[in-house]
Design an enzyme around this catalytic site. Structure first.
Site, PDB file in Angstrom:
ATOM      1  N   ARG A   1      15.976   8.794  -9.338  1.00 22.64           N
ATOM      2  CA  ARG A   1      14.981   7.710  -9.175  1.00 22.64           C
ATOM      3  C   ARG A   1      14.264   7.919  -8.039  1.00 22.64           C
ATOM      4  O   ARG A   1      14.887   8.750  -7.275  1.00 22.64           O
ATOM      5  CB  ARG A   1      15.753   6.540  -9.156  1.00 22.64           C
ATOM      6  CG  ARG A   1      16.418   6.124 -10.476  1.00 22.64           C
ATOM      7  CD  ARG A   1      17.274   4.711 -10.152  1.00 22.64           C
ATOM      8  NE  ARG A   1      17.712   4.263 -11.424  1.00 22.64           N
ATOM      9  CZ  ARG A   1      18.817   3.229 -11.648  1.00 22.64           C
ATOM     10  NH1 ARG A   1      19.211   2.571 -10.765  1.00 22.64           N
ATOM     11  NH2 ARG A   1      19.357   2.734 -12.614  1.00 22.64           N
TER      12      ARG A   1
ATOM     13  N   ARG B   1      13.884  -6.319  -9.648  1.00 17.26           N
ATOM     14  CA  ARG B   1      14.050  -4.765  -9.182  1.00 17.26           C
ATOM     15  C   ARG B   1      12.957  -4.071  -9.744  1.00 17.26           C
ATOM     16  O   ARG B   1      12.558  -2.902  -9.453  1.00 17.26           O
ATOM     17  CB  ARG B   1      15.542  -4.561  -9.732  1.00 17.26           C
ATOM     18  CG  ARG B   1      16.363  -4.937  -8.946  1.00 17.26           C
ATOM     19  CD  ARG B   1      17.795  -3.704  -9.294  1.00 17.26           C
ATOM     20  NE  ARG B   1      18.022  -3.630 -10.446  1.00 17.26           N
ATOM     21  CZ  ARG B   1      19.258  -3.252 -10.919  1.00 17.26           C
ATOM     22  NH1 ARG B   1      20.200  -2.907 -10.101  1.00 17.26           N
ATOM     23  NH2 ARG B   1      19.372  -2.831 -12.015  1.00 17.26           N
TER      24      ARG B   1
ATOM     25  N   ARG C   1      21.358  -5.783 -19.912  1.00 18.76           N
ATOM     26  CA  ARG C   1      22.208  -5.885 -18.628  1.00 18.76           C
ATOM     27  C   ARG C   1      22.640  -7.279 -18.561  1.00 18.76           C
ATOM     28  O   ARG C   1      23.530  -7.383 -17.944  1.00 18.76           O
ATOM     29  CB  ARG C   1      21.261  -5.462 -17.533  1.00 18.76           C
ATOM     30  CG  ARG C   1      20.939  -3.867 -17.523  1.00 18.76           C
ATOM     31  CD  ARG C   1      20.657  -3.445 -16.156  1.00 18.76           C
ATOM     32  NE  ARG C   1      19.992  -2.131 -16.201  1.00 18.76           N
ATOM     33  CZ  ARG C   1      21.178  -1.287 -15.783  1.00 18.76           C
ATOM     34  NH1 ARG C   1      22.294  -1.445 -15.286  1.00 18.76           N
ATOM     35  NH2 ARG C   1      20.972   0.200 -15.633  1.00 18.76           N
TER      36      ARG C   1
END
Length: 295
Positions: free
Chosen positions: A140, A234, A245
């Site tokens: 990332r 996020r 999630r």
């Protein structure tokens, strides 16, 4: 005198069967009527009692080496005198051994701020080693190989599995993650406490492997609504993965009973969560029965 008094008493008040003793008492020699002698002080206590008293007296008796006056003598002189009186030197060895290095397992649902707490812990604790996990997921933005993760290919990861180089590994959201054993062994040998950041599945596996030899800490948000807000903020998830999630987080919270401690990482109170983790580590190190981890 006593003999005559006794005989007279029998003759006046005794029943007929005792009257025959009257003439015999008057004829009894004086030597048979002498009083029983009083015991001497040494005879008044049983032998064991005298022995115990003697030993107690010895215990209270001051040592044969004179001890100087506390207000006049210096410390070294007093120490030497006390050692001489006790018959042995004072040891400079620690009265209690240094605590053993810990393995701390940190886990919790996505979005509870585990990475933020770990970053703060890294900045303020030199005695903690944070294990770098191997993973097959893509890097990332901002992540550094060897610092955040060991980014490896799927083939490399499976080779590590075959060589039994991983303490634990799992397939998470389509990517492999695993904990290298050698890294833990080396840092434990140096006396560092080990921090492992794993998902719930990994924590369950580590509990089976490590049992109660490690400290398991579960992180959670202050509410489910706050957790979902963090995941949204996020901006790293698609709407499909976000749904996965959130659904998984609901299930993962149910596993909290398998952990030793819970840390609520409330929004805006990151420092409190960090201090709580540090307090948990301090408390574990102060226990009489220490955890001892062997990898």
């Amino acid at each position: 005198m006593f003999r005559r008094f006794l005989a007279t008493s029998l003759s006046r008040s005794s029943p007929p069967p005792l009257l025959h003793l009257h003439p015999k008492i008057l004829q009894t020699p004086n030597s048979l009527l002498r009083p029983y002698p009083k015991p001497t002080p040494s005879q008044s206590l049983p032998p064991n009692t005298r022995s115990l008293s003697s030993h107690m007296g010895d215990a209270r008796r001051p040592g044969s080496v004179p001890i100087p006056h506390v207000e006049r003598a210096d410390r070294s002189e007093l120490l030497r005198a006390l050692e001489a009186s006790l018959g042995s030197a004072f040891s400079s060895e620690p009265l209690w051994p240094s605590p053993s290095p810990l393995i701390i397992v940190i886990s919790g649902p996505s979005g509870v701020g585990k990475d933020a707490v770990i970053k703060k812990l890294k900045d303020s604790n030199e005695n903690l080693h944070f294990v770098v996990t191997a993973t097959t997921r893509p890097t990332r933005p901002g992540e550094v190989h060897g610092k955040d993760y060991y980014f490896v290919s799927k083939e490399e990861f499976l080779t590590m599995v075959e060589r039994n180089e991983l303490l634990e590994y799992a397939l998470v959201y389509g990517d492999y993650k695993g904990i290298p054993k050698q890294q833990i062994r080396e840092e434990l040998g140096k006396g560092y406490d080990i921090v492992l950041r794993v998902d719930i599945q990994g924590a369950q596996t580590l509990r089976k492997i490590l049992g109660n030899s490690a400290v398991f800490i579960f992180f959670m948000a202050e509410s489910e609504a706050k957790l979902v807000e963090r995941l949204i903020d996020r901006k790293t998830e698609t709407k499909e993965s976000l749904l996965v999630r959130v659904a998984m987080a609901r299930e993962e919270v149910k596993h909290v009973k398998n952990f030793d401690y819970v840390v609520v990482n409330a929004e805006g109170r990151l420092d409190n969560a960090v201090k709580l983790v540090e307090s948990i580590i301090d408390a574990e190190k102060a226990k009489v029965q220490q955890k001892r981890s062997v990898i």
